[in-house]
Design a protein around this motif. Sequence first.
Motif, short mmCIF file in Angstrom:
data_model
loop_
_atom_site.label_atom_id
_atom_site.label_comp_id
_atom_site.label_asym_id
_atom_site.label_seq_id
_atom_site.Cartn_x
_atom_site.Cartn_y
_atom_site.Cartn_z
N SER A 52 0.83 -1.20 0.00
CA SER A 52 0.00 0.00 0.00
C SER A 52 0.86 1.25 0.00
O SER A 52 0.67 2.15 -0.81
CB SER A 52 -0.92 -0.01 1.23
N HIS A 53 1.81 1.29 0.93
CA HIS A 53 2.78 2.36 1.07
C HIS A 53 4.10 1.71 1.46
O HIS A 53 4.12 0.52 1.82
CB HIS A 53 2.34 3.38 2.13
N PRO A 54 5.21 2.43 1.41
CA PRO A 54 6.47 1.82 1.83
C PRO A 54 6.38 1.21 3.23
O PRO A 54 6.08 1.89 4.20
CB PRO A 54 7.45 2.99 1.80
N GLY A 55 6.60 -0.09 3.34
CA GLY A 55 6.54 -0.77 4.62
C GLY A 55 5.14 -1.07 5.12
O GLY A 55 4.97 -1.50 6.26
N SER A 83 8.74 -4.16 8.32
CA SER A 83 7.72 -3.24 7.82
C SER A 83 7.31 -2.23 8.89
O SER A 83 7.67 -2.37 10.06
CB SER A 83 6.49 -4.02 7.34
N ARG A 84 6.56 -1.23 8.48
CA ARG A 84 6.13 -0.19 9.41
C ARG A 84 4.85 -0.57 10.16
O ARG A 84 4.60 -0.09 11.25
CB ARG A 84 5.91 1.11 8.65
N GLU A 85 4.04 -1.38 9.54
CA GLU A 85 2.84 -1.93 10.19
C GLU A 85 2.95 -3.44 10.14
O GLU A 85 3.22 -4.01 9.09
CB GLU A 85 1.58 -1.46 9.46
N PHE A 86 2.77 -4.10 11.28
CA PHE A 86 2.97 -5.54 11.31
C PHE A 86 2.04 -6.15 12.35
O PHE A 86 1.48 -5.47 13.21
CB PHE A 86 4.43 -5.89 11.62
N LEU A 87 1.87 -7.46 12.25
CA LEU A 87 0.98 -8.20 13.15
C LEU A 87 1.83 -8.96 14.16
O LEU A 87 2.77 -9.67 13.78
CB LEU A 87 0.11 -9.16 12.34
N MET A 88 1.49 -8.80 15.43
CA MET A 88 2.24 -9.43 16.52
C MET A 88 1.29 -10.16 17.46
O MET A 88 0.14 -9.77 17.64
CB MET A 88 3.00 -8.39 17.33
N LYS A 89 1.82 -11.24 18.05
CA LYS A 89 1.16 -11.86 19.19
C LYS A 89 1.95 -11.49 20.43
O LYS A 89 3.16 -11.69 20.49
CB LYS A 89 1.13 -13.38 19.03
N ASP A 90 1.27 -10.91 21.43
CA ASP A 90 1.91 -10.56 22.70
C ASP A 90 1.21 -11.31 23.81
O ASP A 90 -0.01 -11.20 23.97
CB ASP A 90 1.79 -9.06 22.99
N PRO A 121 12.26 0.56 5.55
CA PRO A 121 11.52 -0.71 5.47
C PRO A 121 12.09 -1.56 4.34
O PRO A 121 12.42 -1.05 3.27
CB PRO A 121 10.09 -0.26 5.15
N ARG A 122 12.19 -2.86 4.57
CA ARG A 122 12.80 -3.72 3.56
C ARG A 122 12.34 -5.16 3.74
O ARG A 122 11.79 -5.53 4.76
CB ARG A 122 14.33 -3.64 3.63
N GLN A 123 12.56 -5.92 2.70
CA GLN A 123 12.26 -7.35 2.69
C GLN A 123 10.80 -7.63 3.02
O GLN A 123 10.46 -8.59 3.72
CB GLN A 123 13.18 -8.10 3.65
#
Length: 594
Positions: free
Chosen positions: A73-76, A190-197, A183-185
Amino acid sequence: MFQTCSPQVAALTRASLTSIRQLPFRASICKASTLARQRACLSKTWLPTGGLAQADKEDGHSKLVRAGYLRQSHPGVFHMLPLGLRVQEKLERLIDKHMLSVGASKVSLSSLSSQALWERTKRLEAYGPELFRLNDRKAAPLLLAPTHEEEITTLVAKLVTSYKNLPLRLYQIGRKYRDELRPRQGVLRSREFLMKDLYTFDSSVDAALQSYEEVRAAYSRLFDELKIPYVVAEASSGDIGGDLSHEYHLPSSMGEDMVISCNSCSYVANEELAVAKPPSQDQSAAKARVWRGVSKDRTFLVNVWYPNVPGLSESDINTHAIKTVVPGLDSSMEDSIAFWTQDSTKESGSSQKVLKLVNVVDRRMSPTISESIKGSSHPQLLPAGSNLDISSIKIETITRSESGQSINALRIRDGDNCAHCESGKLKVEKAVELGHTFHLGTRYSKPLGANVQMRENVMAPVQMGCHGIGVSRIIGAVANHLADEKGLNWPRAIAPFEVVVIPGRGVQDEDAHEIYDQLVGEKQEVDVVLDDRVESFPWKMKDADTVGHPIIVLLGRRWLSDRMCEVQCRRLKVKEDVAFDELPVYINNLLSQL
């Protein structure tokens, strides 16, 4: 009854009674039609595949894009498309299962967090420019949370007041935000990401450490189910805090972390904590080289003195080790010489000036180097062209850490001697961090007032743990690790579909449905999709390889003549004709290995 009703009602009633008499037959039709409606068909799924040429050296992220899993969508920042969302949801369900095994309850925390909370834990400035900051219409300072220690601790502090309510284990799977400079790879950075905490709360240190070990065991079971070659490394707690942590890595050439392991004992650590056996021979002061850095606040300069021997360069400097003795080091600055050779006031954009020069001496250097650089006359104290007034700068020299250990300023290299056994040699490999466990202690409970009443009627801060898994990062890492020249190749646990059925020319829809229903069965244990698109048979086969379905079932000439299906599994190098009646057992045996 019919005489007291209208003719229309009477006719409907007779029809209903007739339907009841024919119930077994009608029920079978209903079951078949319901199954038909529930069959997963690629013609009913939006799959934006095609149109992108395959590159010569294509990484996992490029394959995800070309196969229609995601788009940038956008960088990262990325959109998950239907196939990518199926992988994500399967991974989330897998995580849910293993979190349930440790008695964790699922919550959903807001992505918005208060900057004031982060100030109380002294993390607001430590994170620096990586935080997405904003103000609401009332000028209240907020941020998009990269992690949720502050918010979950504040929540628990309000609702849990007694040790009787502990242990408590809460987890979430949600979006996180980090303003990455580069942001790369794809989804790996990435700048927005999904995490489990997962956050654990206990009444004592012993109980907290027990929780820590239970979570570590659950993590091992989870990664075992993914069937990937992960390693568990001792790690630094970094900005999260605490004094005990482990990282879960997938060895990969795409990785940005370095994992060091011994070929003789069980020692595994990341580069920040890894140690090698000290070299037996010192280098002379005349052969010294200097790596230069600056502090984040630009108030002091850093010289790292290391031996000038063949094969060593500035890229061998271990900035993680330097930061342990110089915590304020700006390790993100790739070239600090420009700062040394111009007015520091202009460079920093403030009125601050350089106040101190810190010399860090590698343990390989001769003891005489420490004495020679304490004064202001050593020719290598400043680089050529520097206009700094050395006489006005305080000089400090560091040769040992706070614990009294000599400083290893250089990265460990393949073949270095292990410090934990007699004969072991260390191996260095790149890896992608997939998960991280932390024992936090009272790092957050003390400043945020998360206290509980103990048996002795005294209040005490709860003992905490934090345990993360990078959901979107696992998707990118596994995609890259298992991909081959033909395309993606998912493990069963998170494949968008486990089996794809591809009918060839002349095969009737009813035949393809029969195969589908045979594989799914009444218990629906196998996740099957039918490729009923209008594309050609060769196109579908190539697309199935690109998408990475673990198993492909082809209906071709032998189906028409002998009711035999061709079963393909790239990962297991299987290509075999299987009879219709034997298909479910054969497929399940393959899936158990994936």
